[in-house]
Design a protein around this motif. Structure first.
Motif, mmCIF file in Angstrom:
data_model
loop_
_atom_site.group_PDB
_atom_site.id
_atom_site.type_symbol
_atom_site.label_atom_id
_atom_site.label_comp_id
_atom_site.label_asym_id
_atom_site.label_seq_id
_atom_site.Cartn_x
_atom_site.Cartn_y
_atom_site.Cartn_z
ATOM 1 N N ILE A 174 -9.525 7.486 16.172
ATOM 2 C CA ILE A 174 -8.567 6.470 16.626
ATOM 3 C C ILE A 174 -8.650 5.235 15.737
ATOM 4 N N THR A 175 -9.876 4.831 15.397
ATOM 5 C CA THR A 175 -10.054 3.669 14.521
ATOM 6 C C THR A 175 -9.369 3.888 13.176
ATOM 7 N N ARG A 176 -9.566 5.063 12.594
ATOM 8 C CA ARG A 176 -8.919 5.378 11.312
ATOM 9 C C ARG A 176 -7.396 5.326 11.448
ATOM 10 N N CYS A 177 -6.907 5.904 12.517
ATOM 11 C CA CYS A 177 -5.451 5.957 12.701
ATOM 12 C C CYS A 177 -4.857 4.557 12.858
ATOM 13 N N VAL A 178 -5.554 3.686 13.585
ATOM 14 C CA VAL A 178 -5.028 2.338 13.803
ATOM 15 C C VAL A 178 -4.895 1.600 12.469
ATOM 16 N N TYR A 179 -5.889 1.777 11.587
ATOM 17 C CA TYR A 179 -5.828 1.105 10.288
ATOM 18 C C TYR A 179 -4.752 1.710 9.378
ATOM 19 N N LEU A 180 -4.641 3.035 9.397
ATOM 20 C CA LEU A 180 -3.715 3.705 8.479
ATOM 21 C C LEU A 180 -2.306 3.859 9.041
ATOM 22 N N LEU A 181 -2.193 3.839 10.362
ATOM 23 C CA LEU A 181 -0.885 3.987 11.006
ATOM 24 C C LEU A 181 -0.636 2.774 11.898
ATOM 25 N N GLU A 182 -0.682 1.587 11.315
ATOM 26 C CA GLU A 182 -0.605 0.363 12.101
ATOM 27 C C GLU A 182 0.700 0.244 12.878
ATOM 28 N N ALA A 183 1.817 0.600 12.241
ATOM 29 C CA ALA A 183 3.101 0.526 12.940
ATOM 30 C C ALA A 183 3.118 1.450 14.156
ATOM 31 N N GLU A 184 2.514 2.613 14.006
ATOM 32 C CA GLU A 184 2.427 3.557 15.120
ATOM 33 C C GLU A 184 1.465 3.041 16.186
ATOM 34 N N ALA A 185 0.378 2.412 15.749
ATOM 35 C CA ALA A 185 -0.595 1.856 16.698
ATOM 36 C C ALA A 185 0.012 0.714 17.502
ATOM 37 N N SER A 186 0.979 0.019 16.918
ATOM 38 C CA SER A 186 1.625 -1.098 17.603
ATOM 39 C C SER A 186 2.420 -0.653 18.822
ATOM 40 N N THR A 187 2.739 0.617 18.885
ATOM 41 C CA THR A 187 3.509 1.131 20.029
ATOM 42 C C THR A 187 2.602 1.500 21.204
ATOM 43 N N CYS A 188 1.285 1.377 21.023
ATOM 44 C CA CYS A 188 0.368 1.660 22.124
ATOM 45 C C CYS A 188 0.528 0.610 23.218
ATOM 46 N N THR A 189 -0.038 0.873 24.372
ATOM 47 C CA THR A 189 0.103 -0.006 25.526
ATOM 48 C C THR A 189 -1.220 -0.691 25.861
ATOM 49 N N MET A 190 -1.147 -1.648 26.779
ATOM 50 C CA MET A 190 -2.360 -2.318 27.238
ATOM 51 C C MET A 190 -3.275 -1.340 27.984
ATOM 52 N N ASP A 191 -2.677 -0.361 28.629
ATOM 53 C CA ASP A 191 -3.489 0.668 29.293
ATOM 54 C C ASP A 191 -4.315 1.445 28.278
ATOM 55 N N ASP A 192 -3.751 1.645 27.080
ATOM 56 C CA ASP A 192 -4.498 2.337 26.027
ATOM 57 C C ASP A 192 -5.716 1.514 25.604
ATOM 58 N N ILE A 193 -5.535 0.187 25.524
ATOM 59 C CA ILE A 193 -6.654 -0.692 25.170
ATOM 60 C C ILE A 193 -7.743 -0.614 26.241
ATOM 61 N N ASN A 194 -7.319 -0.631 27.502
ATOM 62 C CA ASN A 194 -8.299 -0.536 28.593
ATOM 63 C C ASN A 194 -9.023 0.805 28.569
ATOM 64 N N LEU A 195 -8.297 1.857 28.195
ATOM 65 C CA LEU A 195 -8.908 3.186 28.121
ATOM 66 C C LEU A 195 -10.035 3.203 27.089
ATOM 67 N N VAL A 196 -9.774 2.606 25.925
ATOM 68 C CA VAL A 196 -10.806 2.530 24.884
ATOM 69 C C VAL A 196 -11.960 1.638 25.357
ATOM 70 N N ALA A 197 -11.635 0.513 26.006
ATOM 71 C CA ALA A 197 -12.662 -0.416 26.471
ATOM 72 C C ALA A 197 -13.564 0.213 27.530
ATOM 73 N N GLU A 198 -13.032 1.157 28.288
ATOM 74 C CA GLU A 198 -13.852 1.844 29.298
ATOM 75 C C GLU A 198 -15.027 2.579 28.664
ATOM 76 N N MET A 199 -14.878 2.953 27.402
ATOM 77 C CA MET A 199 -15.955 3.654 26.709
ATOM 78 C C MET A 199 -17.148 2.743 26.429
ATOM 79 N N LEU A 200 -16.978 1.421 26.616
ATOM 80 C CA LEU A 200 -18.108 0.503 26.448
ATOM 81 C C LEU A 200 -19.160 0.723 27.539
ATOM 82 N N ASP A 201 -18.762 1.363 28.628
ATOM 83 C CA ASP A 201 -19.692 1.654 29.725
ATOM 84 C C ASP A 201 -20.345 3.023 29.576
#
Length: 330
Positions: free
Chosen positions: A93-120
């Motif tokens: 996902i990290t690689r994709c966000v850097y290389l596909l930034e325009a595509e990553a911009s279409t993600c939602t806030m729920d997607d951010i929370n989903l990734v943040a849940e992995m901090l636990d």
């Protein structure tokens, strides 16, 4: 009687054949279900290769359509994979966000929370990859406020887990964000952890910790708050910070440092501590009446270093503090 026994044996063999066939069919079906479930839970094979992701980025640039790769990766995080698989998905996902930034911009806030849940997650490698993914997303303006909501959690991880890779990933994320005011109390609490990181053997972690200290010095006067006149401050914490300040000050006297004409930004940590407008020495005067003698002596050392920036061997006697003079009650 002789004919009956062979006939019974034939029937027994036939039954064994049917049982074996049924068992084999059942095993094949279970194997099919296992493989199907595994494929469903695994990220696309292409996501494991930076070359494939780069190819997707080129194709998107040419044809202007999303590859759907980030969405597939995010959806795969819903499955119950092992720690290694979760870590690899987040890395992709990290690689994709850097290389596909325009595509990553279409993600939602729920997607951010989903990734943040992995901090636990219980596994540190998953935490590290989640921090890296959040840093990648923080480069997209619309996600910064949402990611800021997880700053307290990041500071908690940095201060409670001694893992240099995690420290680097967490500090990089924090240094890439404007920290909101409500984070400041937690920043005060993690100062001892930052001091320990600066004294570690990991240069990357040291650099990131100093950058965060620089931000605190220019934005919130936090370093001065630690070195204030409140005698209630823990002596051990004050002593560590004072030693840090002394080492920074003495470093200015090194031959290789003096050989270069340095130029500092007015908002840098150097200017906050040692610039013409710095009030660090004045703040430290209040610590000479601290109840712990070690803190008194160390504060005097820093004051002398700030006011007499010559080498120790060439300092005049008037620059040397008298320890007895600075003892509490004298």
């Amino acid at each position: 009687m002789g004919k009956t026994i062979p006939r019974c044996l034939e029937q027994l063999d036939l039954r064994k054949s049917f049982v074996g066939l049924a068992t084999g069919a059942g095993a094949l079906y279970l194997l099919y279900k296992a493989i199907r479930a595994s494929i469903k839970c695994q990220p696309p094979l292409c996501s494991n290769s930076p070359i494939c992701i780069a190819r997707l980025a080129i194709e998107r640039e040419r044809h202007g359509r999303d590859s759907g790769e980030i969405r597939r990766l995010l959806n795969s995080l819903d499955c119950k994979q092992d720690a290694y698989t979760r870590s690899m998905i987040l890395h992709s996902i990290t690689r994709c966000v850097y290389l596909l930034e325009a595509e990553a911009s279409t993600c939602t806030m729920d997607d951010i929370n989903l990734v943040a849940e992995m901090l636990d997650d219980k596994d540190n490698s998953v935490k590290i990859q989640a921090l890296s993914a959040l840093k990648a997303f923080s480069g997209i303006r619309k996600f910064r406020l949402k990611i800021q909501e997880h700053c307290i959690k990041v500071l908690e991880l940095i201060s409670t887990i001694w893992d240099m890779e995690l420290h680097v990933a967490g500090l990089r994320l924090l240094n890439n964000l404007p920290l909101p005011d409500y984070v400041h109390p937690q920043l005060r609490r993690v100062m001892p952890a930052l001091m320990e990181i600066i004294q570690s053997d990991c240069i990357l972690a040291q650099v990131q910790a100093v950058r965060l200290l620089s931000y605190l010095a220019q934005k919130n006067d936090l370093l001065y708050d630690i070195l204030n006149c409140q005698s209630s401050q823990p002596g051990s914490l004050l002593l560590e910070v004072l030693v840090f300040a002394e080492h920074l000050s003495e470093g200015r006297n090194a031959t290789h440092y003096r050989a270069v004409k340095w130029h500092y930004n007015e908002q840098s940590l150097h200017e906050a501590l040692f610039g013409d407008e710095s009030k660090l020495a004045d703040r430290l005067l209040s610590l000479v009446i601290h109840p712990e003698e070690e803190v008194q002596i160390q504060a005097c050392k820093v004051i002398v270093s700030l006011q007499c920036p010559q080498d120790l061997g060439s300092r005049p006697s008037s620059c040397r503090p008298s320890h007895s003079y600075f003892k509490a009650g004298e």
